[in-house]
Structure formats: structure tokens, C-alpha cells
Design an enzyme around this catalytic site. Structure first.
Site, mmCIF file in Angstrom:
data_model
loop_
_atom_site.group_PDB
_atom_site.id
_atom_site.type_symbol
_atom_site.label_atom_id
_atom_site.label_comp_id
_atom_site.label_asym_id
_atom_site.label_seq_id
_atom_site.Cartn_x
_atom_site.Cartn_y
_atom_site.Cartn_z
ATOM 1 N N ASN A 11 0.644 -1.221 0.013
ATOM 2 C CA ASN A 11 0.033 -0.100 -0.006
ATOM 3 C C ASN A 11 1.007 1.277 -0.002
ATOM 4 O O ASN A 11 1.377 1.643 1.021
ATOM 5 C CB ASN A 11 -0.919 -0.029 1.198
ATOM 6 N N TRP A 12 1.232 1.929 -1.105
ATOM 7 C CA TRP A 12 1.808 3.031 -1.196
ATOM 8 C C TRP A 12 1.416 4.177 -0.476
ATOM 9 O O TRP A 12 2.139 5.216 -0.569
ATOM 10 C CB TRP A 12 2.485 3.263 -2.779
ATOM 11 N N LYS A 13 0.025 4.431 -0.306
ATOM 12 C CA LYS A 13 -0.470 5.518 0.127
ATOM 13 C C LYS A 13 -0.297 6.597 -0.790
ATOM 14 O O LYS A 13 -0.412 6.419 -2.015
ATOM 15 C CB LYS A 13 0.009 5.599 1.744
ATOM 16 N N HIS A 97 -9.300 1.251 4.954
ATOM 17 C CA HIS A 97 -7.984 1.306 5.590
ATOM 18 C C HIS A 97 -8.240 2.217 6.663
ATOM 19 O O HIS A 97 -9.110 3.205 6.789
ATOM 20 C CB HIS A 97 -7.007 1.924 4.713
ATOM 21 N N GLU A 167 -5.546 -5.198 10.812
ATOM 22 C CA GLU A 167 -4.457 -4.200 10.965
ATOM 23 C C GLU A 167 -4.870 -3.453 12.297
ATOM 24 O O GLU A 167 -5.737 -2.629 12.455
ATOM 25 C CB GLU A 167 -4.149 -3.373 9.796
ATOM 26 N N GLY A 173 2.181 1.950 10.909
ATOM 27 C CA GLY A 173 2.909 3.293 10.743
ATOM 28 C C GLY A 173 3.636 3.265 12.110
ATOM 29 O O GLY A 173 4.333 4.512 12.398
ATOM 30 N N GLY A 233 2.929 -0.918 4.552
ATOM 31 C CA GLY A 233 2.837 0.351 3.995
ATOM 32 C C GLY A 233 4.246 0.868 3.672
ATOM 33 O O GLY A 233 4.709 0.710 2.713
HETATM 34 P P1 PGA Z 1 2.857 0.281 7.720
HETATM 35 O O1 PGA Z 1 1.362 0.499 7.152
HETATM 36 O O2 PGA Z 1 3.394 -1.129 7.019
HETATM 37 O O3 PGA Z 1 3.732 1.250 7.388
HETATM 38 O O4 PGA Z 1 2.799 0.241 9.343
HETATM 39 C C1 PGA Z 1 0.613 -0.508 7.134
HETATM 40 C C2 PGA Z 1 -0.637 -0.004 6.311
HETATM 41 O O5 PGA Z 1 -1.151 1.188 6.613
HETATM 42 O O6 PGA Z 1 -1.322 -1.000 5.683
#
Ligand code: PGA
Length: 253
Positions: A11-13, A97, A167, A173, A233
Site C-alpha cells: 500500500n503505497w498510500k 483502511h 491491522e 505506521g 505500508g
Molecule cells: P505500515 O502500514 O506497514 O507502514 O505500518 C501498514 C498499512 O497502513 O497498511
């Protein structure tokens, strides 16, 4: 019984800033994905990069979007429909999400998006997870409620097009993933909720884990947490790490 591949979803956001960078990451990941045996990589870049990155079928890799709107067309400024994404050749949509839920996306909207995604022939990656843990087990009710409302009126038949991404919000994050034993407990709990809702599922439903997955913890999470894949992420933008994570997940029993 159908054997699903493991899923490693990136998930590149809202990254990277340029198409040049996006192409660089996608090209390296596509090359590495060819050698994976039991794992499929799903790259989820921002909408604007999708059509440039989708250049025909490539072994071991698919593309996903980070959201999709439930109406197929009409006066919805700024939205991108599930129908449009399916027409482009997208296979997966991340829905609900925690970063979208935190900005006001409701269970009802999430449910509409799940239904339209599976109806358009794609796979919905439904994100669920508690904000915090408590000793009374309230978080279990919270997660159960997210599953029930997210999958309301979804038929048992379409469930092979649903993936649950668990999650815990406190791990997303963050600098701390959930211990693998607890990941396994949650995966068992989620499958039990699904069984209670839909009865025995011959194909099962894939449950992924997300939240601070790194090269250092991925083996334990997949092997001991017994999940069918990962939602990643930050590390999905670091090509070398992401490829390493996918290879470790692929080799984990
Ligand atoms: P992260 O994010 O791997 O940076 O903790 C996971 C996500 O938001 O799906």
C-alpha cells in the site's frame, strides 16, 4: 479445495511524488515477482499512476487501488468508481483502511464499497482492526462488528473475492508490530466470526496481517502468526526491503 496463494500487498498510500519513481519501484518488483512460487504481490499505487503501471499481465504480480467509489458513474467530483477500476484491469481494492476510517469513512460506506467491488469481479481487501486493546475483550467485539457490518449482504458465494486485512490501528505506521502469537489468535478469531456468519467455507477466506511488517519480523508473522499474507505500508516503497519481505513470506511454511 482451492489453494490460494499468499498475498503480499504493498500500500503505497500517497507516495511516491513522481511517475518516474513509481515506475522504478514497479519495474523492480515486477522482475522479482517472477521468481515467487506460492506468493502473489499486489501493488496499490495512487490512482494517478495506475494506468501507466498496468502494462499487461506479468507473472506473480497484480495491481490494486487504495479505494473505490460505490456508484458506477455520475456527479461525484473527485471520486473514482469501482467500475472504472475494473475496466482498467485492476484486480484488488483496499477498502476501509484505518487512515480512511479515521477521516470519517463509515461502516455503511465501507460495506457499499465491498459489495460493488466483488460485484465488479474484483477482490475486496477489507481492512479491520481495533484502535486499542483493553483487558475486558472489548476490542474483540469491535473487530467482530467491523466484520459483520463490512460484509453485510455479501453472499457466501462471493466470499472468495474477499480478503480480510487485520491491522491493529496502534501498529500501523508504528515501530511495533503485533507479537505473532497474538496475530494467530486474531486470525483464528476472525475465521470463527466468518464461520458463524456464513457457515463452513470450503475455500476459506484469506486473513492478512498489517502494521509495521519488516524484513526482521516477517518470517515470524507468517510462520507463527499463520496468516495468508501481509499488508505493507512504509516498507513497500523501499524496493529492496519489499522484495526481501515477499521472498521470505514465499518461503515460509
Ligand atoms: P505500515 O502500514 O506497514 O507502514 O505500518 C501498514 C498499512 O497502513 O497498511
Amino acid at each position: 479445495m482451492k489453494r490460494f496463494k499468499k498475498l503480499v500487498v504493498g500500500n503505497w498510500k500517497m507516495n511516491p511524488e513522481t511517475l518516474i519513481e513509481a515506475k522504478k519501484i514497479a519495474t523492480s518488483v515486477k522482475r522479482a515477482a517472477k521468481s515467487l512460487k506460492r506468493t502473489e504481490i499486489v501493488l496499490c499505487p495512487p490512482f494517478i499512476f495506475l494506468s501507466s503501471l498496468l502494462t499487461g499481465k506479468s507473472k506473480g504480480i497484480s495491481f490494486g487501488a487504495q479505494d473505490a467509489f460505490y456508484e458506477s458513474a455520475g456527479p461525484y467530483t473527485g471520486e473514482v468508481s469501482s467500475r472504472e477500476l475494473s475496466g482498467l484491469g485492476i484486480d484488488y481494492i483496499i477498502i476501509g483502511h484505518s487512515e480512511r476510517r479515521a477521516r470519517g469513512e463509515s461502516d455503511e460506506t465501507i460495506n457499499k464499497k465491498v459489495k460493488v467491488t466483488v460485484g465488479d469481479g474484483m477482490t475486496a481487501i477489507l481492512c479491520i482492526g481495533e484502535k486499542e486493546r483493553d483487558h475486558q475483550g472489548e476490542y474483540l467485539h469491535f473487530v467482530k462488528k467491523q466484520i459483520i457490518s463490512g460484509l453485510k449482504d455479501v453472499s457466501k458465494k462471493s466470499l472468495d473475492r474477499v480478503v480480510i486485512a487485520y491491522e491493529p490501528v496502534w501498529a500501523v505506521g508504528a515501530r511495533e508490530a503485533m507479537p505473532p502469537r497474538e496475530v494467530q489468535e486474531m486470525s483464528i478469531f476472525i475465521k470463527k466470526v466468518l464461520r458463524d456468519l456464513f457457515g463452513v467455507l470450503s475455500d476459506g477466506v484469506r486473513v492478512l496481517y498489517g502494521g509495521d511488517v519488516t524484513v526482521g519480523n516477517v518470517l515470524e508473522i507468517v510462520r507463527d502468526g499463520k496468516v495468508s499474507g501481509l499488508l505493507i505500508g512504509r516498507e513497500s516503497l523501499k524496493v529492496k526491503n519489499f522484495i526481501e519481505i515477499a521472498k521470505i513470506a514465499d518461503s515460509a511454511k
